[in-house]
Design an enzyme around this catalytic site. Structure first.
Site, PDB file in Angstrom:
ATOM      1  N   THR A 133      58.127 -23.644  62.183  1.00 45.77           N
ATOM      2  CA  THR A 133      56.645 -23.292  61.644  1.00 45.77           C
ATOM      3  C   THR A 133      56.482 -21.965  61.541  1.00 45.77           C
ATOM      4  O   THR A 133      56.326 -21.019  62.576  1.00 45.77           O
ATOM      5  CB  THR A 133      55.929 -24.081  62.638  1.00 45.77           C
ATOM      6  OG1 THR A 133      56.118 -25.548  62.760  1.00 45.77           O
ATOM      7  CG2 THR A 133      54.638 -23.986  62.279  1.00 45.77           C
ATOM      8  N   GLY A 185      55.339 -26.145  67.334  1.00 46.98           N
ATOM      9  CA  GLY A 185      56.238 -26.652  68.660  1.00 46.98           C
ATOM     10  C   GLY A 185      56.772 -27.904  68.336  1.00 46.98           C
ATOM     11  O   GLY A 185      57.566 -28.128  67.372  1.00 46.98           O
ATOM     12  N   ARG A 211      58.251 -27.192  56.708  1.00 47.34           N
ATOM     13  CA  ARG A 211      59.452 -27.566  57.117  1.00 47.34           C
ATOM     14  C   ARG A 211      59.489 -28.004  58.858  1.00 47.34           C
ATOM     15  O   ARG A 211      58.824 -27.325  59.505  1.00 47.34           O
ATOM     16  CB  ARG A 211      60.199 -26.307  56.837  1.00 47.34           C
ATOM     17  CG  ARG A 211      61.771 -26.508  57.595  1.00 47.34           C
ATOM     18  CD  ARG A 211      62.695 -25.150  57.444  1.00 47.34           C
ATOM     19  NE  ARG A 211      63.001 -24.950  55.976  1.00 47.34           N
ATOM     20  CZ  ARG A 211      63.967 -23.920  55.906  1.00 47.34           C
ATOM     21  NH1 ARG A 211      64.326 -23.201  56.652  1.00 47.34           N
ATOM     22  NH2 ARG A 211      64.257 -23.795  54.458  1.00 47.34           N
ATOM     23  N   SER A 216      57.219 -19.873  64.736  1.00 47.45           N
ATOM     24  CA  SER A 216      58.410 -18.690  64.587  1.00 47.45           C
ATOM     25  C   SER A 216      58.255 -17.816  63.561  1.00 47.45           C
ATOM     26  O   SER A 216      58.859 -16.614  63.568  1.00 47.45           O
ATOM     27  CB  SER A 216      59.550 -19.684  64.398  1.00 47.45           C
ATOM     28  OG  SER A 216      59.618 -20.290  63.364  1.00 47.45           O
ATOM     29  N   SER A 248      60.754 -21.745  59.060  1.00 48.64           N
ATOM     30  CA  SER A 248      59.774 -22.137  58.195  1.00 48.64           C
ATOM     31  C   SER A 248      60.104 -22.319  56.839  1.00 48.64           C
ATOM     32  O   SER A 248      61.245 -21.640  56.331  1.00 48.64           O
ATOM     33  CB  SER A 248      58.486 -21.025  58.212  1.00 48.64           C
ATOM     34  OG  SER A 248      58.103 -20.979  59.447  1.00 48.64           O
ATOM     35  N   ASP A 283      61.089 -16.181  57.797  1.00 44.77           N
ATOM     36  CA  ASP A 283      61.492 -17.093  58.694  1.00 44.77           C
ATOM     37  C   ASP A 283      62.265 -18.262  58.460  1.00 44.77           C
ATOM     38  O   ASP A 283      61.886 -19.009  57.758  1.00 44.77           O
ATOM     39  CB  ASP A 283      60.065 -17.408  59.641  1.00 44.77           C
ATOM     40  CG  ASP A 283      60.514 -18.469  60.799  1.00 44.77           C
ATOM     41  OD1 ASP A 283      61.482 -17.957  61.463  1.00 44.77           O
ATOM     42  OD2 ASP A 283      59.723 -19.246  60.855  1.00 44.77           O
ATOM     43  N   LYS A 325      51.698 -30.562  59.031  1.00 45.60           N
ATOM     44  CA  LYS A 325      51.366 -29.878  60.155  1.00 45.60           C
ATOM     45  C   LYS A 325      49.731 -29.930  60.398  1.00 45.60           C
ATOM     46  O   LYS A 325      49.332 -29.329  61.368  1.00 45.60           O
ATOM     47  CB  LYS A 325      52.091 -28.647  60.162  1.00 45.60           C
ATOM     48  CG  LYS A 325      53.692 -29.008  60.211  1.00 45.60           C
ATOM     49  CD  LYS A 325      54.417 -27.757  59.982  1.00 45.60           C
ATOM     50  CE  LYS A 325      55.743 -27.443  59.761  1.00 45.60           C
ATOM     51  NZ  LYS A 325      56.633 -26.465  59.750  1.00 45.60           N
ATOM     52  N   ASP A 343      53.270 -24.120  56.673  1.00 48.60           N
ATOM     53  CA  ASP A 343      54.466 -24.450  55.927  1.00 48.60           C
ATOM     54  C   ASP A 343      54.564 -26.035  56.225  1.00 48.60           C
ATOM     55  O   ASP A 343      54.020 -26.606  56.970  1.00 48.60           O
ATOM     56  CB  ASP A 343      55.400 -23.525  56.283  1.00 48.60           C
ATOM     57  CG  ASP A 343      55.864 -24.039  57.740  1.00 48.60           C
ATOM     58  OD1 ASP A 343      55.421 -24.047  58.653  1.00 48.60           O
ATOM     59  OD2 ASP A 343      57.300 -24.067  57.574  1.00 48.60           O
TER      60      ASP A 343
END
Lengths: 191, 264, 236
Positions: B30, B76, B48, B158, B198, B195, B62, B46
């Site tokens: 995330t 998380g 994913r 992240s 994500s 990242d 999310k 995002d």
């Protein structure tokens, strides 16, 4: 896997204790009227949960005097799993079914504590998830007819389980359309 | 609904000690961000969800609705962000009904942090809470242990470093709504590209004073898969079948066509 | 923000510090052998953890004598191994003044890997070339040098995703032919079909594996020499 006005759900038949095969007739797909539940993982939890869902599903039918839709069942699975957040059941469930009102295909998967993964294409679970992701991601295409969907899901499962030491020993596939459900036992390697 | 059960805890500990691997829970690797602007607040995420190195869901949601004008972005453990947010949503509704007032963001914030603190970080929910209430636009973040922060721009997950790099370089006071939306989407994209936790699309929600909140599902879709080189459809009969059974869901009624008598 | 830092336990017991010499740089490779060609494909993403170090770091190499090698896993070891292989090829020329055959390099690589049996190169290695009959050859290795000649092999992070797909589309595993009432038998794939399968395998792996993506570089060995082709992959 979802197709054009149809869905398919498939599983292998192996039950094992680590590397030792115990049974080659352990079905992991359960029927709740027109909702189908695939349950992989620890066998004791698979049986416990399938029976618990059977009870909850029957209670719903009696209280509401109507059938349960697949998305309702999915939320039931999710909240039941999250109830055991800090002592979870070791399972990887999949729910599949056609909505009785709209006829639209519904498939979804969960992690062991009930996080739902709504997907339009396919859902995988179990020890061969990596292999299944690779197979499904390359073989699947949208709007497959029931017979084509059968070939695609079967080939995806067969080739994935052949690359996983803990899966195999037979396979069954359900192809679900609005007027019939066809269950097929596949010919597989037995090693 | 009863509370969270620990029934299987000892058994699972036994299983873990005897080498049975614990299945991996999906986590939303995330990137999530939030940003205030003149007259409102915007949050973005995002789409994913990952299970280890594998992408479990390419287009998950999310952004969670707590009340019509209070939304929450979650990072998380996927199940925790979803459930804690649903629980809060239901409590907020009851609270609003019993007080006869509009729900407030600070009330949501306080209630969520007290709940998470109680569980000492074991509920792995990292949230950005935003919304508009009678006291104005608000933007907060909550960590799993129960600590909270206030800010004009926030990022979590992240990809928070990648997103914060964009926010820090481009954020200024008195952004317009359009500027804030652009900034948040760009911050999320930074997470998507840089990242690995994500990816896929950008979801966004804009909350403005005295207006219904607007959810932009898949506000940007920079990652659509290209056409495959080849179709892998199999000729029918490719899979060898040993046995088949059919369960008919409809009654097939045989009708013999009858000739109609037509009177002149 | 750590507000409450747990007090470190009293230094009554000694603290052990450890250096871990290995890391994982992700990526995936794939080799296919045909009637008159052999290819190795590899993605060009280089990662550690959740970070991308490079979007174009080639890991499939021409080592001379119409041979192609890739070692996927821990990139530093992979590069060291490829350097060692190139060195072996060069010294073979000095000693024997003739090209090195694919089966000979295959055995050389086994020795290079096994001499580090107790501190291995942390890689999955694939070698491609043409054999004495001009047919494509793929050799694949485990980290300590156990090897086998095959028609196709996937290695690296997404090997488990790609390998069953290869079984199905290259070896035609589990495909029954209703006309002949027999299972389909394997045959060599035309190069164009192989490229298509490789590209689809990698685009699928990119969708589902976070360490795979950015670009795909394919090195194709034919008797005319080595052709290098590049295809972009998704960058998220």
């Amino acid at each position: 896997m979802a197709g054009k006005d149809c869905i398919a759900i498939a599983c292998d038949l192996r039950l094992g204790m680590q590397s030792v095969g115990v049974s080659s007739n352990f079905e992991k797909i359960f029927e709740y009227d027109s909702v189908y539940l695939g349950l992989t993982g620890l066998a004791t939890d698979v049986i416990t949960l399938s029976e618990e869902f059977r009870m909850k599903h029957n209670m719903y039918k009696m209280r509401e005097e109507r059938r349960m839709e697949p998305d309702t069942f999915a939320n039931l699975v999710s909240s039941s799993l999250y109830e055991k957040r800090f002592g979870p059941y070791f399972v990887g469930p999949i729910v599949a079914g056609l909505n009785s009102k709209t006829g639209k295909p519904f498939i979804c998967g969960f992690d062991l504590i009930g996080a739902i993964d709504f997907a339009k294409d396919f859902i995988v679970a179990g020890t061969a998830t990596d292999q299944l992701y690779g197979m499904c991601e390359s073989l699947w295409e949208p709007d497959l007819e029931p017979e084509d969907l059968f070939e695609t899901i079967s080939q995806a499962l067969l080739n994935a389980q052949d690359r996983d030491a803990l899966s195999g020993w037979g396979a069954v596939v359900y192809i679900i359309t609005k007027d019939k459900v066809v269950k097929r036992l596949l010919k597989t390697r037995q090693d | 609904m009863p509370g969270l059960g620990f029934d299987n805890y000892k058994r699972n500990q036994y299983l873990a000690d005897h080498g049975v691997p614990m299945p991996t829970a999906t986590s939303t690797g995330t990137t999530i961000v939030g940003c205030r602007f003149n007259g409102g607040v915007v949050i973005a995420a995002d789409t994913r969800a990952t299970a280890g190195d594998i992408v479990a869901d390419k287009n998950c949601e999310k952004l969670h609705r707590i009340s019509p004008n209070i939304w929450c972005a979650g990072a998380g453990t996927a199940a925790d962000t979803e459930m804690v947010t649903q629980l809060e949503s239901s409590n907020v509704e009851l609270h609003a009904l019993s007080t006869g007032r509009q729900p407030r963001v600070v009330a949501v914030l306080t209630h969520l942090k007290q709940h998470l603190f109680k569980y000492q970080g074991h509920i792995g929910a990292y949230l950005i809470v935003a919304g508009v209430d009678p006291t104005g636009p608000k933007l907060f973040s909550i960590h799993a242990h129960g600590s909270t922060d206030v800010g004009f721009y926030l990022s979590l997950g992240s990809g928070s470093m990648a997103a914060m790099a964009v926010l820090e370089s481009r954020w200024k006071k008195d952004l317009t709504k359009e500027e804030a939306m652009q900034l948040c989407a760009d911050a999320i994209e930074s997470g998507i590209w840089n990242d690995l936790g994500s990816g896929s699309n950008v979801d966004m929600c804009v909350m403005e004073q005295d207006k219904p909140a607007k959810m932009y599902r898949n506000y940007r879709k920079p990652n659509e898969r290209a056409q495959k080189e080849k179709s892998y459809r199999f000729p029918r009969g490719t899979t060898a079948v040993l046995a088949q059974s059919v369960r008919s869901l409809v009654d097939v009624i045989e009708t013999t066509p009858q000739s109609m008598e037509v009177d002149a | 923000m750590e507000i409450l830092e747990a007090q470190s336990t009293a230094s009554s017991q000694p603290i052990e510090h450890r250096f871990n010499p290995y890391s994982d740089n992700g990526g995936t490779i794939l080799g296919i052998a045909g009637e008159d060609y052999a290819l190795i494909a590899g993605d060009t993403r280089h990662t550690t953890g959740y970070s991308i170090n490079s979007r174009y770091e080639p890991k499939v190499f021409d080592v001379g004598d119409n041979l192609v090698v890739s070692a996927n896993g821990f990139a530093a070891d992979g590069n060291a191994l490829v350097d060692a292989i190139k060195n072996r090829v060069e010294w073979y020329h000095h000693a024997h003044n003739k090209p090195l055959k694919v089966q000979s390099l295959a055995r050389q690589i086994q020795h290079l890997l096994y001499r580090k049996r107790f501190f291995p190169y942390y890689v999955h290695t694939i070698l491609a070339g043409l054999d004495d009959e001009g047919k494509g050859a793929i050799y694949s290795y485990d980290p300590v040098g156990s090897y086998e000649r095959e028609q196709c092999r996937a290695g690296g992070a997404a090997a488990s995703l790609i390998m069953p797909f290869l079984d199905n589309q290259v070896y035609f595993k589990n495909q029954f032919d209703p006309a002949t009432q027999q299972y389909r038998v394997r045959s060599y794939l035309p190069i164009d079909d192989a490229i298509k399968i490789v590209r689809d395998a990698f685009s699928s792996a990119t969708e589902r594996h976070i360490h795979v993506g950015d670009g795909l570089e394919v090195l194709i060995v034919t008797k005319a020499g080595i052709e290098k082709r590049y295809f972009p992959l998704k960058r998220d």
